[in-house]
Structure formats: structure tokens, C-alpha cells
Design a protein around this motif. Structure first.
Motif, PDB file in Angstrom:
ATOM      1  N   GLN A 493      55.828  69.844  30.906  1.00 31.66           N
ATOM      2  CA  GLN A 493      55.246  68.746  31.676  1.00 31.66           C
ATOM      3  C   GLN A 493      55.361  67.433  30.910  1.00 31.66           C
ATOM      4  O   GLN A 493      54.552  66.530  31.095  1.00 31.66           O
ATOM      5  CB  GLN A 493      53.781  69.040  32.008  1.00 31.66           C
ATOM      6  N   THR A 494      56.387  67.355  30.060  1.00 34.28           N
ATOM      7  CA  THR A 494      56.646  66.134  29.296  1.00 34.28           C
ATOM      8  C   THR A 494      58.005  65.589  29.686  1.00 34.28           C
ATOM      9  O   THR A 494      58.999  66.315  29.680  1.00 34.28           O
ATOM     10  CB  THR A 494      56.601  66.415  27.785  1.00 34.28           C
ATOM     11  N   SER A 495      58.065  64.307  30.009  1.00 34.69           N
ATOM     12  CA  SER A 495      59.323  63.638  30.336  1.00 34.69           C
ATOM     13  C   SER A 495      59.525  62.521  29.326  1.00 34.69           C
ATOM     14  O   SER A 495      58.719  61.592  29.259  1.00 34.69           O
ATOM     15  CB  SER A 495      59.281  63.062  31.754  1.00 34.69           C
ATOM     16  N   MET A 496      60.593  62.627  28.516  1.00 33.09           N
ATOM     17  CA  MET A 496      60.837  61.614  27.496  1.00 33.09           C
ATOM     18  C   MET A 496      62.301  61.190  27.422  1.00 33.09           C
ATOM     19  O   MET A 496      62.750  60.689  26.392  1.00 33.09           O
ATOM     20  CB  MET A 496      60.339  62.095  26.136  1.00 33.09           C
ATOM     21  N   GLU A 497      63.037  61.354  28.493  1.00 35.05           N
ATOM     22  CA  GLU A 497      64.416  60.867  28.522  1.00 35.05           C
ATOM     23  C   GLU A 497      64.429  59.353  28.354  1.00 35.05           C
ATOM     24  O   GLU A 497      63.697  58.622  29.016  1.00 35.05           O
ATOM     25  CB  GLU A 497      65.079  61.240  29.842  1.00 35.05           C
TER      26      GLU A 497
END
Length: 696
Positions: A493-497
Motif C-alpha cells: 500500500q505504498t506508492s513511491m514511483e
């Protein structure tokens, strides 16, 4: 002349008379009133303890003043009167009918004071366009005109104070529009016009201060639209109630200070839209109640000093707004202080400061509570935004909206900061640090923290008190230093693009890899970014581990077809994706060492057959080499198997003789397998070299 205890039947007519001496009527009774219209009085005219039906003194000229004390009257008229000294109507009763004029005095000129102190008046007091040189004294007076005008002082000019304190009561509207005076005081007064306007002072000009404080009670709207107060507007410890509209309507107010504090209460919206304050707005300990809409509207306010919507530290009274607080487009020269304040507007925006410009700090800290959304989107803050030890609760996202915020100091969501709802910082630009140490992000929606495009000039500290239960989005954020903890990044549940940074905290490399492997969607960019940071820190081993882990994750979570997955797997185990180019040589060397005894044994058992010898030549084998034909060498043969582009005149000249039984057949298959492995190793080495060159 003095008349005491006289009863006058009929009208006492002194109109147009020139009275050279003073008149004193004491305890007299006039059946049909007194007529002094147009009279010229050189000395003081006095009525003490008298009963009159009407007193007509229009256009009177009284050079020593006019006094009515402790009298019973029905109607008094002083239209266009000119009174050199005081006009005194004190301690008397004017008992007319409601909605009728009890005191008619437009265009009066009174060089000293107009005194209506301790007077009870039923009916309207009408004194528009009058000029009073000193004070307009309404102390302890009682004005009653029902739902109509209690006092009409439109455009009145008062050289001194308008004093309506010491128990002043008005039932009906007090109208002071376009008036000019040095100060207004309605301290501890009662103004009643439920459902209407209790005090209308639009466009009034007050050179000192306006005091509606010390327990004033206003039932009905108090209007100060366009008013100019060169001093302070004080409403401390007063109560303003409006059943149908605004409790205080002060749009475009110009003043130095405004005090709505320490026991102030408003039931109905308080509007200061477009107000201009030279110093400060203080709502410390104030209570604003309008649960159906705006409780306090400060849209477009300009305040050179600070705005205080906080708790009173001395009396422990917190600022409380039950309804929306509007501050859109407000400009504050110093700080916005909401420490320990309570903002309630469930299901809506409790504090709306969209486009706020604050030169100093914005403090939503020390027990600040918001039930409803808080918006600071597109706000500009000169120093810190401090939300430490605060609580934001909203059933609709976001609970705290900092979209497009421009912060020239720090943003502090620390010391037990709690948000039951999304915290949004999309495209915010913070010059210094953003700190979420020990913060509680308790939102359960799609995203708990949205920092897409966030820019941080200092350290981004993301060390939450507990793991979040919804998505954390920091895509395309740009921070100088990332100071985080593994538990703050929820798995899958982590988005770091697109996240970029120049340095990171001391989480072990393996922990960093676990964070990247736990992102919601795969992207190589986070691995490359972390590898870049390790490379610039001269941590080549960690860089290599991260980039290899990224390519491995690409195989596991990237959208690859099965041949691509197999090629990825092959490159990992052969050349380590170009980071371990020594591996093909080790594999080849190991196979050479393995193959040498195999082919040496084959040589001594005549299992190798020459290829390409002339038929005219004598039959030959590994032990009898013909002239001009290379002899079989098991070491060279083993080496050439793994170097496809080389030619040691072994593999192309000698092959296992498959006619000599199962062992020779196996050896032939083994030879072809070694040739294929050699080509594969060469291809892997070429691909690895290509990736290494590309990285450089």
C-alpha cells in the motif's frame, strides 16, 4: 421665572417668543403641553418633576441649554433646534405608543451634550442628521419601540462619546448609520430585536473605539458593515444572538483591533469579510455557534498583526466554533494562532483557509481539535506550520488538506499528531523540513497520506507511531533527505514511483530493499534512486544489492512474458544483471576442469574421431596424428568448447565417435551440451557488459 406646583389648563403657548430670562417649571401639570416652537431663549429653560402631554420645541434657540428632569411626557419634539449648552432629558418617562415617534429631533445642533440618561422612552427616538458637540448620553436609559426603530441616529455627528452602558436597554433597532463620533460604548447593555437588526451602524466612523463588551447582550444582528473604527472594536465577554441570520455583520470593517474573546459568544454567523485590521484579531476563548453553516467568516480579511483563535491560558476557555470557520484569501501580517482551539463542522469543512497568506507561523497545535475537514490548500506560510499534538477527524477526505501549500519554514505533524482521515500534501512546496515523527495516520479510505509531487528543501521525516492501514502515496515527491522507518511504509500500500532524495537515514540495505519490494505497483525508478544515493555515498556494495534486487523484483512483479522472465532469471544467475561479470568465467573454468579428465579418458580409449582428414591419408586416431592435421588435446578441446568465437583447431577437427558404444554416444551429447552452454555464457557475458556500459 419659577413656577412650582402650577396646573396649566390648555396649551402653554410660548412659540416665536423671545425669552430674555430663564424659566423653571417645578412639579407643574400641563393639560395640553407646552409650545416653544421658534422661541429664542437667552437663559436656561428647565422642567423638573412636571407632567406634560407634549413638548414642542422645534426650531428653538436656547442659548443656555434646555433641561427636562424627572418628568412625565408623551411626546417631545426638538426638530432643527439650536441649543448652545446641554439638551437634557434625564430621569424622565416618554410614554408614547409603540411605532410612533416619542422624541422627534432631526437636524438638531447641540453644542454640548444630549443627555437621555435614566430615561424610559416608549416609541421611537428620532435624531437623524443632528450635531452634538460633546456626548450623547444614554446611560441607564430604556428605549422600547417593539419591532420598530428604538433610536434613529442616522448620520448623527457626536464630538464626544455615545454612551449606552450602565444598564442601557433597547427594544427595537438602534440605527447609527453614517454617524461620526469619538467612541461608542454599550457595555453591559441589552439590545433586543429578535429576528431583525438590533444595532445598525453601517459606515459609521469612530475615532477612538467601539465597546460592545463587559456582558452586553444583543438579541438580533449587530451590523458594522463598512464601519471605520480608528481604535478597537471590543466585544469581550458579550453575547450576540440572531435567530435568522448573522449575529455580527462587519463586512469591510476597518479597525485597529477586534476583540471577540474571553467569554464572547455568538449564536449565528460572525462575518468580518474583507475587514482590514491594523493590529490584531483576538478570538481567544470565544464561542461561535452556527452548526448549520458559517460560524465565523473571515474571508479576505487583512490583518497586519496576528489572528488568535486559541485557548485563554488564564481562564482555560478554549476557542470553540460549532460551524464552519472561513478564512479563504485572508492575509495575516504575523501569525495565525489556533492552539487548543476546537473547530466543529461534522461532514463539512471545519476550517477553510484556502489561499491564506500568513507572514509568520500557523499554529494548529497544543490540543487543537478539528471535527470536519481543515483546508490550507494553496496557502502561503512565512514560517512554521505547527500541527503538533493536534487531532483532525473527518468522515470525508481529506481531514487535513495542504494541497499546493507554500511553506517557507517547517511543517510539523509531530508530538502525537492524529488524523482520522487523509492527510493531503499534493504539490506542496516546503523550504525546510516536513516532520511526521510519532504521528498517527488513522485513515481507512483509499489513501491515508497523499504527498504526490511534494517538494521538501530539508528533511522529510516519516516515522509514524504505528503502521498506517491505507495507502501512502509519495510519487514524484522530491526531498533533500529521507528520514523514515520501515514500519511507516505499509506493505502493498505504498506508492513511491518518481520519489527522489539526496540522502537517507540509516536503515540497513536489506530493510530498504524490503520497503521497495512492498510497494503497491512495481517500478524500477525507486531502486535506481536508492542505488544512486548509495553510489554517491561510495557504498558500491549496497548499490549493487539494491539494483540486483530491483531487477529481480522486475521479474517477479513486472508485466513480463514467460520468455522474458526466463531470460531475466538466466541473467541473474550468470552475470548478476551485469554486476557479477566474473561468474561466466568461473562457470567456464569449473567446466574446463571437469571436462579435462573426461576428454583425456576419451583420448586414451580411442573415442575421439578426426573430422576433415583426407581420404588418401592413412587412417588415424588420437594416438596417431596424420601429417598436417592437429593432434587431439583434451585441455585445448575443453577450453574451446566455452569460447565460441575462438578457433584452437580442436572442436572442429575432433568429435566423439558415436559408433563405439553408449559411452561414445553420451560423450557426443555431452560435447553438444558444452557447446550450447558456451554460447549461452557468451550471450550472458555480452548482455552483462552491455548493461554495465549503459549504467556508466
Amino acid at each position: 421665572m419659577t413656577l412650582t406646583g402650577v396646573t396649566v389648563q390648555g396649551r402653554l403657548n410660548l412659540s416665536q417668543q423671545h425669552l430674555a430670562h430663564g424659566l423653571l417649571f417645578r412639579d407643574c401639570h400641563f393639560d395640553d403641553g407646552v409650545d416653544l416652537r421658534g422661541a429664542v431663549c437667552e437663559e436656561l429653560i428647565q422642567f423638573v418633576g412636571c407632567e406634560l402631554n407634549d413638548l414642542h420645541a422645534d426650531n428653538i434657540i436656547a442659548r443656555k441649554g434646555f433641561s427636562v428632569v424627572d418628568c412625565q411626557l408623551r411626546r417631545v419634539s426638538f426638530a432643527s433646534a439650536q441649543i448652545t449648552e446641554d439638551l437634557r432629558l434625564s430621569k424622565s418617562r416618554l410614554s408614547h405608543e409603540v411605532d410612533h415617534v416619542a422624541l422627534h429631533g432631526p437636524n438638531m445642533v447641540i453644542e454640548k451634550s444630549l443627555r437621555l440618561d435614566e430615561t424610559w422612552i416608549t416609541g421611537e427616538v428620532r435624531i437623524p442628521f443632528s450635531h452634538v458637540g460633546q456626548d450623547l448620553d444614554l446611560r441607564s436609559a430604556h428605549l422600547d419601540n417593539g419591532a420598530g426603530l428604538a433610536l434613529d441616529a442616522t448620520s448623527v455627528i457626536v464630538g464626544g462619546q455615545l454612551r449606552g452602558d450602565d444598564g442601557f436597554t433597547a427594544r427595537g433597532e438602534i440605527r447609527l448609520c453614517w454617524g461620526r463620533m469619538s467612541s461608542i460604548s454599550f457595555r453591559a447593555a441589552e439590545l433586543h430585536k429578535p429576528g431583525g437588526v438590533a444595532l445598525r451602524a453601517d459606515s459609521i466612523h469612530v475615532s477612538l473605539g467601539c465597546y460592545l463588551d463587559q456582558g452586553l447582550t444583543a438579541s438580533g444582528t449587530v451590523r458594522l458593515v463598512g464601519a471605520q473604527i480608528d481604535g478597537e472594536l471590543a466585544c469581550t465577554a458579550s453575547t450576540f444572538t440572531s435567530a435568522s441570520g448573522a449575529a455580527i455583520e462587519a463586512e469591510r470593517l476597518v479597525a485597529k483591533d477586534v476583540y471577540l474573546d474571553r467569554g464572547f459568544r455568538a449564536d449565528g454567523v460572525v462575518r468580518l469579510v474583507g475587514a482590514q485590521l491594523a493590529r490584531q484579531l483576538t478570538c481567544t476563548g470565544g464561542h461561535f455557534e452556527n452548526p448549520a453553516g458559517d460560524a465565523l467568516d473571515l474571508t479576505g480579511i487583512t490583518c497586519t498583526g496576528s489572528v488568535y483563535l486559541n485557548q485563554d491560558p488564564q481562564h482555560e476557555q478554549c476557542f470553540h466554533a460549532h460551524g464552519r470557520v472561513q478564512m479563504c484569501g485572508a492575509s495575516i501580517g504575523e501569525s495565525l494562532v489556533c492552539s487548543s482551539g476546537l473547530f466543529e463542522f461534522p461532514g463539512g469543512v471545519a476550517l477553510d483557509a484556502d489561499g491564506l497568506n500568513a507572514v509568520g507561523d500557523v499554529r494548529l497545535n497544543q490540543g487543537f481539535r478539528a471535527v470536519g475537514r481543515v483546508r490550507l490548500s494553496r496557502a502561503t506560510i512565512g514560517r512554521q506550520l505547527d500541527c503538533g499534538a493536534s487531532s483532525f477527524v473527518s468522515t470525508e477526505n481529506p481531514a487535513l488538506d495542504l494541497t499546493g501549500l507554500v511553506g517557507h519554514g517547517d511543517v510539523l505533524l509531530t508530538s502525537g499528531f492524529r488524523a482520522a482521515g487523509q492527510v493531503r500534501m499534493r504539490d506542496a512546496d516546503v523550504s525546510r523540513d516536513v516532520d511526521l515523527s510519532t504521528a498517527h495516520l488513522e485513515g481507512t479510505g483509499t489513501k491515508v497520506f497523499d504527498a504526490f509531487g511534494l517538494r521538501v528543501g530539508g528533511t522529510f521525516t516519516f516515522q509514524l507511531a504505528q503502521p498506517p492501514k491505507a495507502e501512502v502515496d509519495v510519487r514524484f515527491a522530491d526531498v533533500r533527505r529521507l528520514n523514515d522507518s520501515p514500519s511507516s511504509w505499509p506493505t502493498r500500500q505504498t506508492s513511491m514511483e518518481g520519489l527522489t532524495y539526496q540522502s537517507v537515514s540509516n536503515i540497513p540495505c536489506s530493510g530498504r530493499i524490503e520497503i521497495l519490494q512492498g510497494t503497491k505497483a512495481f517500478s524500477l525508478q525507486p531502486y535506481r534512486q536508492l542505488g544512486k544515493v548509495y553510489r554517491e555515498a561510495s557504498k558500491t556494495k549496497e548499490e549493487r544489492e539494491v539494483l540486483i534486487a530491483g531487477l529481480r523484483d522486475y521479474r517477479n512483479r513486472g508485466k513480463l512474458k514467460w520468455p522474458q522472465r526466463m531470460w531475466n532469471l538466466f541473467l541473474e544467475h550468470t552475470v548478476g544483471y551485469g554486476y557479477r561479470l566474473w561468474r561466466p568465467f568461473v562457470i567456464a573454468l569449473a567446466l574446463v576442469v571437469l571436462n579435462f579428465p573426461i576428454y583425456h579418458t576419451a583420448e586414451h580409449h580411442n573415442l575421439m574421431e578426426s573430422v576433415g582428414a583426407k581420404e588418401s591419408q592413412e587412417h588415424h586416431n588420437v594416438k596417431h596424428c596424420p601429417t598436417d592435421f592437429p593432434c587431439f588435446n583434451p585441455l585445448a578441446y575443453s577450453i574451446q568448447l566455452f569460447i565460441p568465437v575462438s578457433n584452437l583447431h580442436e572442436v572442429d577437427k575432433w568429435v566423439p565417435d558415436a559408433t563405439r558404444g553408449w559411452w561414445s554416444t553420451f560423450l557426443l551429447g555431452w560435447t553438444w551440451l558444452m557447446i550450447i552452454i558456451g554460447w549461452l555464457l557468451a550471450a550472458a557475458l555480452g548482455a552483462g557488459l552491455s548493461q554495465a556500459v549503459r549504467r556508466q
